[in-house]
Write an enzyme that holds these catalytic residues in place. Structure first.
Site, PDB file in Angstrom:
ATOM      1  N   ASN A  79       0.821  -1.195  -0.005  1.00 33.91           N
ATOM      2  CA  ASN A  79       0.046   0.057  -0.018  1.00 33.91           C
ATOM      3  C   ASN A  79       0.841   1.364  -0.090  1.00 33.91           C
ATOM      4  O   ASN A  79       2.110   1.267  -0.353  1.00 33.91           O
ATOM      5  CB  ASN A  79      -0.976  -0.074   1.143  1.00 33.91           C
ATOM      6  CG  ASN A  79      -2.312   0.630   0.685  1.00 33.91           C
ATOM      7  OD1 ASN A  79      -2.426   1.660   0.172  1.00 33.91           O
ATOM      8  ND2 ASN A  79      -3.573  -0.317   0.738  1.00 33.91           N
ATOM      9  N   ARG A  80       0.217   2.411   0.442  1.00 34.68           N
ATOM     10  CA  ARG A  80       1.152   3.710   0.215  1.00 34.68           C
ATOM     11  C   ARG A  80       1.690   4.216   1.509  1.00 34.68           C
ATOM     12  O   ARG A  80       1.163   4.030   2.565  1.00 34.68           O
ATOM     13  CB  ARG A  80      -0.131   4.579  -0.323  1.00 34.68           C
ATOM     14  CG  ARG A  80      -0.800   4.391  -1.504  1.00 34.68           C
ATOM     15  CD  ARG A  80      -1.805   5.170  -2.109  1.00 34.68           C
ATOM     16  NE  ARG A  80      -2.155   5.048  -3.458  1.00 34.68           N
ATOM     17  CZ  ARG A  80      -3.044   4.023  -3.915  1.00 34.68           C
ATOM     18  NH1 ARG A  80      -3.654   3.266  -2.833  1.00 34.68           N
ATOM     19  NH2 ARG A  80      -3.216   4.012  -5.157  1.00 34.68           N
ATOM     20  N   HIS A 105       3.563   0.274  -2.684  1.00 31.73           N
ATOM     21  CA  HIS A 105       3.815  -1.520  -2.848  1.00 31.73           C
ATOM     22  C   HIS A 105       5.529  -1.708  -2.834  1.00 31.73           C
ATOM     23  O   HIS A 105       5.635  -2.431  -3.766  1.00 31.73           O
ATOM     24  CB  HIS A 105       3.145  -1.944  -3.976  1.00 31.73           C
ATOM     25  CG  HIS A 105       1.731  -1.928  -4.163  1.00 31.73           C
ATOM     26  ND1 HIS A 105       1.032  -2.228  -2.603  1.00 31.73           N
ATOM     27  CD2 HIS A 105       0.665  -2.078  -4.950  1.00 31.73           C
ATOM     28  CE1 HIS A 105      -0.165  -2.309  -2.768  1.00 31.73           C
ATOM     29  NE2 HIS A 105      -0.522  -2.098  -4.238  1.00 31.73           N
ATOM     30  N   HIS A 176      -1.126  -9.946  -3.766  1.00 34.13           N
ATOM     31  CA  HIS A 176      -2.086  -8.837  -4.571  1.00 34.13           C
ATOM     32  C   HIS A 176      -2.623  -9.604  -5.882  1.00 34.13           C
ATOM     33  O   HIS A 176      -2.604  -9.245  -7.208  1.00 34.13           O
ATOM     34  CB  HIS A 176      -0.899  -7.926  -5.401  1.00 34.13           C
ATOM     35  CG  HIS A 176      -1.631  -6.415  -5.310  1.00 34.13           C
ATOM     36  ND1 HIS A 176      -2.712  -6.337  -6.636  1.00 34.13           N
ATOM     37  CD2 HIS A 176      -1.665  -5.298  -4.911  1.00 34.13           C
ATOM     38  CE1 HIS A 176      -3.092  -5.041  -6.424  1.00 34.13           C
ATOM     39  NE2 HIS A 176      -2.274  -4.573  -5.579  1.00 34.13           N
ATOM     40  N   SER A 177      -3.456 -10.923  -5.787  1.00 34.05           N
ATOM     41  CA  SER A 177      -4.014 -11.444  -6.667  1.00 34.05           C
ATOM     42  C   SER A 177      -5.195 -10.915  -7.010  1.00 34.05           C
ATOM     43  O   SER A 177      -5.834 -10.129  -6.364  1.00 34.05           O
ATOM     44  CB  SER A 177      -4.559 -13.056  -6.259  1.00 34.05           C
ATOM     45  OG  SER A 177      -3.198 -13.632  -6.420  1.00 34.05           O
ATOM     46  N   TYR A 178      -5.565 -10.785  -8.330  1.00 29.01           N
ATOM     47  CA  TYR A 178      -6.683 -10.120  -8.848  1.00 29.01           C
ATOM     48  C   TYR A 178      -7.896 -11.427  -9.182  1.00 29.01           C
ATOM     49  O   TYR A 178      -7.421 -12.087  -9.840  1.00 29.01           O
ATOM     50  CB  TYR A 178      -6.622  -9.214 -10.080  1.00 29.01           C
ATOM     51  CG  TYR A 178      -6.091  -7.993  -9.979  1.00 29.01           C
ATOM     52  CD1 TYR A 178      -6.841  -6.874 -10.406  1.00 29.01           C
ATOM     53  CD2 TYR A 178      -4.738  -7.902  -9.844  1.00 29.01           C
ATOM     54  CE1 TYR A 178      -6.003  -5.498 -10.240  1.00 29.01           C
ATOM     55  CE2 TYR A 178      -4.040  -6.590  -9.670  1.00 29.01           C
ATOM     56  CZ  TYR A 178      -4.783  -5.455  -9.914  1.00 29.01           C
ATOM     57  OH  TYR A 178      -4.103  -4.313  -9.960  1.00 29.01           O
ATOM     58  N   ASP A 248     -11.108   1.215  -3.155  1.00 33.87           N
ATOM     59  CA  ASP A 248      -9.742   1.294  -2.809  1.00 33.87           C
ATOM     60  C   ASP A 248      -9.237   1.450  -1.380  1.00 33.87           C
ATOM     61  O   ASP A 248      -8.658   2.486  -1.275  1.00 33.87           O
ATOM     62  CB  ASP A 248      -8.705   1.872  -3.981  1.00 33.87           C
ATOM     63  CG  ASP A 248      -7.363   1.692  -4.130  1.00 33.87           C
ATOM     64  OD1 ASP A 248      -6.798   0.672  -3.605  1.00 33.87           O
ATOM     65  OD2 ASP A 248      -6.703   2.376  -4.973  1.00 33.87           O
ATOM     66  N   GLN A 285      -7.326  -4.410   2.393  1.00 32.96           N
ATOM     67  CA  GLN A 285      -7.636  -3.418   1.074  1.00 32.96           C
ATOM     68  C   GLN A 285      -8.660  -4.259   0.164  1.00 32.96           C
ATOM     69  O   GLN A 285      -8.127  -5.275  -0.512  1.00 32.96           O
ATOM     70  CB  GLN A 285      -6.324  -2.996   0.552  1.00 32.96           C
ATOM     71  CG  GLN A 285      -6.260  -1.938  -0.449  1.00 32.96           C
ATOM     72  CD  GLN A 285      -6.231  -0.541   0.064  1.00 32.96           C
ATOM     73  OE1 GLN A 285      -6.276  -0.467   1.343  1.00 32.96           O
ATOM     74  NE2 GLN A 285      -6.424   0.409  -0.587  1.00 32.96           N
ATOM     75  N   GLU A 313      -6.435  -7.491  -0.285  1.00 32.72           N
ATOM     76  CA  GLU A 313      -4.959  -7.534   0.349  1.00 32.72           C
ATOM     77  C   GLU A 313      -4.956  -7.314   1.719  1.00 32.72           C
ATOM     78  O   GLU A 313      -5.085  -6.484   2.299  1.00 32.72           O
ATOM     79  CB  GLU A 313      -4.366  -6.226  -0.438  1.00 32.72           C
ATOM     80  CG  GLU A 313      -4.345  -6.081  -1.825  1.00 32.72           C
ATOM     81  CD  GLU A 313      -4.136  -4.762  -2.478  1.00 32.72           C
ATOM     82  OE1 GLU A 313      -3.057  -4.250  -1.869  1.00 32.72           O
ATOM     83  OE2 GLU A 313      -5.122  -4.302  -3.020  1.00 32.72           O
TER      84      GLU A 313
END
Length: 354
Positions: A79-80, A105, A176-178, A248, A285, A313
């Site tokens: 994340n940020r 990330h 981080h799988s979609y 998000d 997330q 996440e």
């Protein structure tokens, strides 16, 4: 029998290997030592039809060039981080900024862009390891990282993250799988139902940096405590949805001090596939693929348009080092970082209460 096969080479000429875990539950997972990526996740639906339910690429170059983090392990910090800065032990550290003026990330060359070392522990368990040097992307301390993937006979994937450092540092690893449970990876996943056990989210500013305030989900489109169709809530007017272009946001998971526990689920009624998430982490997330735009060509040449995949996440809170009230992400020298997340699949027909 261990299943390994070549998956091409990096631009530096390093070979990448694909590893396959299989189970009696007809669930099969393929992993790469590049980025410790989950490359393929084959899952049966209620009819018995088996389909791949994660976005990704057919070639190493896709993962090397992409900024989407498909299937990768994220580190050192998922994340940020605002301005790419944090303070630790009275010293300010400046990290790489790769998301406007912020750090995202792990930086410009995060763990998703590294070649990991693989070691089998059994036919259903493999561990990837990585050595991150002191000063890597600006982080202090030499960090030695392990990520273990273990697939049970019932098809549950348990991911165990571990790390040690020779100096105080910060760590926040995630996967981080979609996901697109329909198996139609170029189609929107807005026909999925999502449920998350969280009474609050981390409020963010226009740059998706936490303000430090927690926002109650009650009476908002973020209330996912009961299953909700994504298309029924993602377009509702709300400043937080406007900032993210959709979801998000970090969900502040309930019962954060109770270890590994069920925290949410995703269900695709048409296929009957349900994904259940358990974690010992305080946050998750929920990202609805808002920045996918159809220009990425994935498996089989498929385009991945906006909202063709969603991410769950499990994590420490974004920008946590800059918010003393958030759960700590500090790893002290000589101590061990260890967290665990479990993804479970079941196949069922649509229930009337949906």
């Amino acid at each position: 029998m261990n299943r390994e096969s070549p998956f091409g080479v990096t631009r530096d000429g390093l070979p990448v290997t694909r590893y396959e875990l299989a189970t009696r539950a007809n669930i099969r997972i393929a992993l790469l030592d590049f980025g410790a990526v989950i490359h393929e996740w084959m899952v049966p639906g209620a009819s018995g039809h088996i389909a791949d339910i994660v976005l990704g690429y057919d070639e190493v170059s896709g993962y090397e060039n992409s900024t989407t983090y498909f299937g990768a392990v994220i580190g050192r910090f998922g994340n940020r981080l605002a301005q790419g800065r944090f303070e630790l032990n009275g010293q300010t550290y400046q990290l790489a900024t790769n998301n406007g003026k912020n750090h995202l990330h792990g930086g410009e060359v995060g763990f998703d862009k590294r070649l990991w070392q693989a070691q089998w522990h059994s036919e259903s368990c493999i561990e990837f390891s990585l050595d991150s040097a002191d000063g890597d992307q600006g982080y202090p301390g030499r960090l030695q990282v392990t990520v273990r993937y273990e697939l049970s006979d019932e098809g549950e994937l348990t991911i165990t993250y571990g790390a040690t450092s020779d100096a105080d540092t910060i760590v926040n690893l995630t996967q981080h799988s979609y996901f697109n449970l329909s198996g139609q990876l170029s189609q929107p996943m807005t026909d999925h139902l999502v449920q998350i056990d969280a009474d609050y989210i981390s409020e963010v500013d226009a740059g998706l940096i936490p303000t430090g305030q927690l926002m109650s989900v009650t009476g908002t489109p973020f209330d996912l405590r009961e299953p909700v169709l994504i298309k029924d809530c993602i377009h509702k007017p709300h400043t937080q949805l406007t900032y993210g272009g959709g979801f998000d946001h970090n969900y502040v998971l309930n019962h954060a001090n109770q270890g590994l526990r069920r925290v949410g689920e995703v269900f695709h009624p048409a296929s009957g596939r349900k994904l259940i998430v358990a974690t010992d982490q305080p946050g998750m997330q929920f990202y609805s693929g808002n920045f996918l735009d159809g220009t990425e060509r994935g498996k089989g040449g498929l385009a991945y348009p906006k909202r063709s995949g969603l991410c769950l996440e499990t994590q420490g809170f974004p920008d946590a080092p800059n918010h003393p009230d958030f759960p700590s992400v500090v790893l002290r020298a000589g101590e061990r970082y260890q967290t665990q997340t479990r993804f479970s699949f079941v196949a069922q027909m649509r229930r009337s209460d949906y």
